[in-house]
Design a protein around this motif. Structure first.
Motif, short mmCIF file in Angstrom:
data_model
loop_
_atom_site.label_atom_id
_atom_site.label_comp_id
_atom_site.label_asym_id
_atom_site.label_seq_id
_atom_site.Cartn_x
_atom_site.Cartn_y
_atom_site.Cartn_z
N GLY A 121 3.57 -14.58 10.59
CA GLY A 121 4.03 -13.47 9.76
C GLY A 121 4.63 -13.86 8.44
N ASN A 122 4.99 -15.11 8.27
CA ASN A 122 5.60 -15.57 7.02
C ASN A 122 4.78 -16.68 6.35
OD1 ASN A 122 8.05 -13.97 7.11
ND2 ASN A 122 8.63 -15.22 8.88
N ALA A 123 3.50 -16.69 6.62
CA ALA A 123 2.66 -17.76 6.07
C ALA A 123 1.39 -17.21 5.43
CB ALA A 123 2.32 -18.76 7.17
N PRO A 124 1.53 -16.23 4.54
CA PRO A 124 0.29 -15.71 3.90
C PRO A 124 -0.43 -16.79 3.11
CG PRO A 124 2.26 -14.94 2.75
CD PRO A 124 2.73 -15.57 4.02
N ASP A 125 0.32 -17.78 2.57
CA ASP A 125 -0.34 -18.85 1.83
C ASP A 125 -1.26 -19.65 2.74
OD1 ASP A 125 1.98 -19.65 3.22
OD2 ASP A 125 2.18 -21.46 2.00
N LYS A 126 -0.83 -19.83 3.99
CA LYS A 126 -1.65 -20.57 4.95
C LYS A 126 -2.86 -19.75 5.41
CE LYS A 126 0.53 -24.47 5.22
NZ LYS A 126 -0.14 -25.74 4.87
N VAL A 127 -2.67 -18.45 5.54
CA VAL A 127 -3.81 -17.59 5.87
C VAL A 127 -4.87 -17.69 4.77
CG1 VAL A 127 -4.54 -15.20 6.25
CG2 VAL A 127 -2.39 -16.01 7.24
N ALA A 141 -23.20 -23.34 5.03
CA ALA A 141 -24.14 -22.93 6.07
C ALA A 141 -25.08 -21.83 5.59
CB ALA A 141 -23.37 -22.45 7.30
N ASN A 142 -24.95 -21.43 4.32
CA ASN A 142 -25.78 -20.37 3.71
C ASN A 142 -25.53 -19.02 4.37
OD1 ASN A 142 -27.55 -19.81 1.58
ND2 ASN A 142 -29.28 -19.62 2.99
N ARG A 143 -24.37 -18.85 4.96
CA ARG A 143 -23.96 -17.53 5.48
C ARG A 143 -23.08 -16.91 4.39
NH1 ARG A 143 -22.01 -19.68 11.29
NH2 ARG A 143 -20.98 -17.62 11.43
N LEU A 144 -23.77 -16.45 3.36
CA LEU A 144 -23.08 -16.14 2.12
C LEU A 144 -22.27 -14.85 2.18
CD1 LEU A 144 -25.97 -17.23 -0.25
CD2 LEU A 144 -23.91 -18.51 0.33
N GLY A 145 -22.70 -13.90 3.00
CA GLY A 145 -21.91 -12.68 3.15
C GLY A 145 -20.54 -12.98 3.74
N GLU A 146 -20.51 -13.82 4.78
CA GLU A 146 -19.23 -14.21 5.40
C GLU A 146 -18.41 -15.04 4.43
OE1 GLU A 146 -19.64 -15.57 9.65
OE2 GLU A 146 -21.77 -15.32 9.14
N ALA A 147 -19.08 -15.90 3.67
CA ALA A 147 -18.37 -16.73 2.71
C ALA A 147 -17.70 -15.86 1.65
CB ALA A 147 -19.34 -17.71 2.04
N GLU A 148 -18.41 -14.85 1.15
CA GLU A 148 -17.81 -13.98 0.14
C GLU A 148 -16.62 -13.20 0.70
OE1 GLU A 148 -18.92 -10.20 -2.78
OE2 GLU A 148 -20.55 -11.27 -1.73
N GLU A 149 -16.77 -12.71 1.92
CA GLU A 149 -15.65 -11.96 2.54
C GLU A 149 -14.40 -12.82 2.64
OE1 GLU A 149 -14.70 -9.55 6.73
OE2 GLU A 149 -16.63 -10.52 6.41
N ALA A 150 -14.58 -14.07 3.09
CA ALA A 150 -13.43 -14.97 3.22
C ALA A 150 -12.84 -15.32 1.86
CB ALA A 150 -13.85 -16.23 3.97
N ALA A 151 -13.69 -15.57 0.88
CA ALA A 151 -13.20 -15.93 -0.45
C ALA A 151 -12.44 -14.77 -1.09
CB ALA A 151 -14.37 -16.35 -1.33
N ARG A 152 -12.92 -13.56 -0.91
CA ARG A 152 -12.22 -12.41 -1.49
C ARG A 152 -10.88 -12.18 -0.79
NH1 ARG A 152 -14.93 -9.93 -5.33
NH2 ARG A 152 -17.22 -10.03 -5.41
N LEU A 153 -10.82 -12.43 0.52
CA LEU A 153 -9.53 -12.31 1.23
C LEU A 153 -8.54 -13.31 0.67
CD1 LEU A 153 -7.69 -11.34 3.54
CD2 LEU A 153 -8.80 -13.05 5.02
N ALA A 154 -8.95 -14.55 0.49
CA ALA A 154 -8.05 -15.58 -0.04
C ALA A 154 -7.57 -15.22 -1.43
CB ALA A 154 -8.76 -16.93 -0.05
N LEU A 155 -8.47 -14.73 -2.27
CA LEU A 155 -8.09 -14.37 -3.63
C LEU A 155 -7.09 -13.22 -3.63
CD1 LEU A 155 -8.40 -14.61 -6.69
CD2 LEU A 155 -10.41 -13.12 -6.54
N ALA A 156 -7.31 -12.21 -2.80
CA ALA A 156 -6.40 -11.07 -2.75
C ALA A 156 -5.01 -11.49 -2.31
CB ALA A 156 -6.97 -10.00 -1.82
N ILE A 157 -4.95 -12.35 -1.29
CA ILE A 157 -3.64 -12.81 -0.80
C ILE A 157 -2.91 -13.58 -1.89
CG2 ILE A 157 -2.52 -14.41 0.81
CD1 ILE A 157 -4.70 -13.69 2.84
N ARG A 158 -3.60 -14.47 -2.55
CA ARG A 158 -2.94 -15.31 -3.54
C ARG A 158 -2.54 -14.51 -4.78
NH1 ARG A 158 -6.32 -21.06 -2.96
NH2 ARG A 158 -5.29 -21.66 -1.00
#
Length: 976
Positions: A121-127, A141-158
């Motif tokens: 709960g106190n580690a958004p940077d680690k998430v 792995a060329n699973r680009l839809g999943e890659a984009e979803e994860a990258a956008r989550l990281a960007l939003a958190i940061r």
């Protein structure tokens, strides 16, 4: 450049794989682990922290085993550690799996780590960190839809975590940009890469390493999307920072060198690219070893670049060794790429005439390709058609035709009619049938077959939607095909078709640029020019979308992505069509200038006056000719290309900076004259030179029309009998003589720029030997350049020789920032009296440039007016005089002559130029420039004015060695 350069791009893409595994986000480990691991009964948290601080890269397998043992304990008693500690352990296990290329396992462990951090709960940077890692994995792995979803989550958190610019935000932007790039969404990716660089500069302006990584990624993407000039600027900045802050032993220095080499090669700047590629290869040999496939890939790229610049023996040795290594790593290579490399290896042996080695390389390659490629694969067909071409060149036409008959139909079936390889194959087959005397390959039947194929090339070279540089590349890439067309026409006795083929073989970026230079009078951008610029950009964006569609990347994207791409393609296609239709309807003259069709022989003949002769050297690897056209007709002469190039080399050596001015190769000068003018000059008193490769590096004035007896002062130089000048575009030339002589009413303003004030003093008397106009040898920094003693007097004398108003920027007034603020739109004659620098002759100088200096280190200028900056100027100049050294040189040793500053000034709006072919002594430059301008102002043509200035100079007793061509012959006039 040959049609085979496509292999370079593939090789560079493979070499770029040196970046290997994408970097994962993780805590930095300590440089060394603690002296001893904590005992087995130590608290779990303490033992987990030990491994977090340890160097886990030394023995990844042992580290993974230890971490898994800790995980077993945690699973037995989850309450023994906090959720954050569990997350750290799970993340380390993920990294350990990743290090051993166990990607699916790594992804699972990162997912578990992300869940543990979320539980804390106190580690958004680690998430966010785990999301970044997942994005990297999914992208790989060329699973680009999943890659984009994860990258956008990281960007939003940061972005939520940090109110101020932060390097973690820059990292997330870069990760998302990479994912979108892999998805073929190039424009979106480029926006994100720019944002990532800006964020990193703002967050950590002193963190050179992170800035270097951002610059390198941006440069690669700019190059891939066709923004090559900007890519070069960014790649240079990245390399300079990496060299200064990381050093050549750092792995990332190899990465940025590789990117810079790729950009330079894509721009065909071989002379600049080759030293960079050599250094990249040295770095990889040190870091990876000589047998590593990525080292071999760089070695293959160097071989292709060396081939383009005529260094065939070294290229052959490099390609042979590199391909042997790459064949052992087929799992890393696309089969088509390997096929291209095997073709290159064999072709180089043929180019050297080493036919036994060639046969061996063909024999070695055939089973490899047969195993890797389907029998109907175009890459396999291209390999065999290239083999047929080499057999044809060797005179084994029966074997060549048998191969062509077998493999050309495959290309006709598999590839579109405009494909370069298909065009080449079809022209080769037609030529072989012609030689065999087939009834269907003679007379009109021949041209019914051949003309539609050649028309595919002409259409490409007339494409209004393409940029000038891309058109010039197409012409160069198809030179072997057009040579086949030329030989077919000559064998059939068809002068008109042969003359058309010559014009395509000699097409250059300068020729295209000169067609457009007349469009920007008044220093402004015309409506036609603006429309064309928009059309070229729209076409570039359309090609990127089509590339993305071709990659079939939408399957892993959101629902409806394919339909959106099709809609985007249709929209861009429609816009390009509208722009083209407007240009065709409203500005047909503009189109005719910038994309001229080959002119007829009769049209050129009619444009020539009495006593005028056009000489066109055609130099190719497999044959050379000299074409001469005057008002009476055309004469073709076959010449020995090797002998011709040897004569040119001897004369170039004679005027080199360290040459002996007491000697001159008179035999070579006379032999070259006889090769170019086998019937002599006759009654011709004005000679125009068009095209040429090695021959374009010499002024015709220094050839000897007869044997030299006695001293050089009385030698029968060509300049005594005729004026000579270079023309860049036959169509523009034939349309009418451009400016003619200078007259008082034609001059509204003269602008003179030069004499930049620099630290240092000129050492000793002026000599020819040296790097710059004033003779100081071996300078390697701007601070070491000598002052220009006569520049201010030279510019004032030029101003006095011309009527109208003057603008003089001399000394500190010539600083780059002042020059760029000056209004030169009304200047009809512009002269630069300054250091002319050739790319590579100064440390960090990557393009030809004029040295202007700068007044303030914070001005944003570097004091060098580079070719790329010159091209963006808006001039309306009838004549630009570059009274500086080596300004006729190409952008590098492998590029065509006149492709550097000459093309840049033509792009800026200059309609004629006075350039030097080699380094000019300061005292000589001022005499020749002033006397030429005075002669032109009195009513002489520019070429005649230069001729008279040269004749006067060579007889002056007060100028040392004045009779030697190294002194009096460097300048040429280039105009239409």
């Amino acid at each position: 450049m040959t049609r085979y350069l496509a292999a370079t791009r593939a090789g560079l893409m493979l070499a770029a794989a040196m970046l290997a595994a994408p970097a994962l986000a993780q805590e930095d480990a300590a440089e060394a682990p603690p002296e001893a691991a904590p005992p087995a009964d130590a608290p779990l948290a303490e033992r987990i922290q030990y491994w977090a601080d340890a160097d886990r890269d030394g023995d990844p397998a042992a580290a993974l085993a230890a971490l898994m043992a800790l995980q077993t304990e945690v699973e037995a008693d989850p309450s023994a550690v906090s959720a954050r500690q569990r997350g750290e352990l799970l993340a380390m296990i993920g990294v350990a799996h990743y290090a051993q290329q166990q990607m699916d396992d790594a992804a699972l462990w990162f997912d578990r780590a992300e869940a543990a951090y979320a539980e804390d709960g106190n580690a958004p940077d680690k998430v966010a960190e785990m999301a970044i890692n997942r994005a990297v994995l999914m992208r790989r792995a060329n699973r680009l839809g999943e890659a984009e979803e994860a990258a956008r989550l990281a960007l939003a958190i940061r972005q939520d975590l940090y109110d101020e610019p932060h390097e973690e935000v820059a990292s997330a932007l870069g990760t998302l940009g990479n994912v979108l790039y892999s998805s073929g969404r190039y424009e979106e990716s480029l926006d994100l890469m720019r944002q990532a660089l800006d964020e990193q500069r703002a967050a950590g302006p002193d963190d050179a390493f992170e800035i270097i990584k951002r610059l390198d990624s941006l440069a690669s993407l700019l190059d891939e999307t066709g923004r090559d000039t900007e890519a070069l600027r960014v790649a240079r900045e990245s390399e300079a920072l990496a060299r200064a802050h990381l050093g050549r032993d750092h792995a990332w220095y190899g990465y940025v060198l590789n990117t810079l080499g790729q950009v330079l090669l894509d721009l065909t700047l071989y002379g600049e690219a080759i030293p960079v590629i050599r250094e990249t290869l040295d770095v990889r040999r040190q870091q990876l070893g000589p047998e590593h496939p990525y080292t071999a890939a760089s070695q293959m790229v160097l071989a292709v670049a060396l081939e383009e610049t005529g260094h065939l023996r070294e290229a052959s040795a490099l390609s042979g060794a590199a391909t042997e290594i790459l064949e052992q790593h087929r799992d890393l290579m696309d089969p088509n790429t390997l096929a291209g490399f095997l073709r290159t290896r064999a072709r180089l042996a043929a180019s050297l005439g080493e036919w036994d080695l060639y046969a061996q390389r063909i024999a070695d390659a055939e089973p490899v390709l047969a195993e890797m490629l389907d029998s109907q694969n175009p890459a396999l067909a291209i390999f065999h058609i290239d083999h047929a071409y080499q057999l044809y060149r060797r005179g084994e036409t029966d074997a060549a035709r048998e191969l062509a008959e077998r493999w050309v139909p495959i290309l006709a079936q598999k590839l579109i009619p405009a494909n370069n390889d298909r065009v080449f194959g079809e022209l080769l087959l037609a030529r072989l049938r012609q030689l065999d005397g087939d009834a269907a390959s003679q007379g009109d039947a021949l041209w019914q077959t051949v003309d539609p194929v050649a028309a595919q090339l002409v259409a490409k070279l007339s494409d209004v939607r393409a940029a000038d540089r891309d058109i010039a590349r197409q012409a160069s890439a198809n030179s072997a095909a057009m040579l086949l067309y030329l030989e077919t026409a000559l064998d059939a006795g068809d002068e008109d078709r042969a003359f058309g083929a010559v014009q395509i073989l000699t097409l250059s970026e300068l020729a295209l640029t000169q067609g457009r230079a007349t469009d920007e009078r008044g220093g402004g951008e015309s409506e036609a020019f603006a429309l064309h610029r928009q059309l070229v950009d729209t076409n570039r964006r359309l090609r990127l979308v089509e590339r993305r569609i071709a990659l079939e990347l939408s399957a892993d994207s959101e629902e409806g992505a394919a339909e959106a791409l099709d809609a985007q393609r249709a929209q861009l296609d429609a816009l390009a069509g509208e722009l083209l239709a407007t240009l065709v309807a409203d500005h047909p003259d503009f189109i005719a200038r910038i994309r001229p069709q080959p002119i007829s022989l009769e049209r050129l003949r009619q444009s020539l006056g009495e006593g005028e002769l056009v000489t066109i050297p055609v130099e190719t690897t497999f044959g050379s000719w000299v074409v001469q056209v005057d008002g009476r007709g055309m004469v073709w002469t076959s010449v020995d290309g090797e002998s011709l190039r040897a004569n040119v080399a001897a004369l170039r050596d004679a005027v080199a900076p360290d040459s002996d001015l007491g000697a001159f190769p008179a035999e070579a000068a006379h032999a070259l004259f006889k090769q170019l003018f086998p019937s002599g000059l006759g009654d011709h008193r004005q000679v125009f030179l068009y095209g040429g490769q090695s021959l374009a590096s010499l002024p015709l004035a220094m050839l000897l029309t007869g044997e030299a007896r006695g001293d050089l002062a009385g030698a029968p130089w060509l300049v005594r009998d005729a004026a000579s000048q270079v023309i860049g575009n036959l169509a523009v030339f034939a349309a009418g003589r451009a400016q003619g002589p200078l007259r008082a009413g034609d001059i509204s303003t003269f602008a003179g720029i030069g004499g930049a004030e620099l630290p240092g003093e000129a050492g000793g008397e002026v000599q020819l030997a040296g790097l710059f106009r004033s003779g100081r040898p071996a300078a390697d920094s701007i601070a070491d350049l000598p002052p220009l003693v006569t520049a201010d007097a030279e510019l004032q004398a030029l101003a006095d020789a011309l009527p109208g108003d003057d603008v003089l920027l001399v000394g500190s007034d010539a600083a780059e920032e002042n020059f760029k603020r000056a209004d030169l739109s009304g200047a009809r004659v512009i002269a630069f009296a300054t250091h002319g620098l050739v790319a590579g002759e100064l440390r960090n100088l990557w393009e030809p440039a004029l040295l202007l200096g700068t007044l303030d280190k914070d001005s944003g200028e570097d004091g060098l007016l580079g070719a790329s900056e010159i091209a963006r100027l808006k001039l309306d100049a009838d004549w630009v005089i570059l009274s500086a050294c080596n300004t006729a040189a190409g952008a590098d040793g492998g590029a065509p002559v006149y492709s550097g500053l000459a093309t840049a000034f033509a792009q800026a709006g200059a309609r004629s130029l006075m350039l030097s072919h080699w380094r000019v002594r300061d005292d000589v430059a001022s005499v020749l420039s002033v006397e030429t301008v005075r002669g032109a102002a009195s009513g002489l043509s520019r070429a005649e004015a230069l001729r008279q200035a040269q004749l006067a100079l060579m007889s002056r007793p007060d100028i040392a060695d004045a009779a030697h061509p190294a002194i009096w012959a460097p300048f040429v006039i280039l105009e239409n």
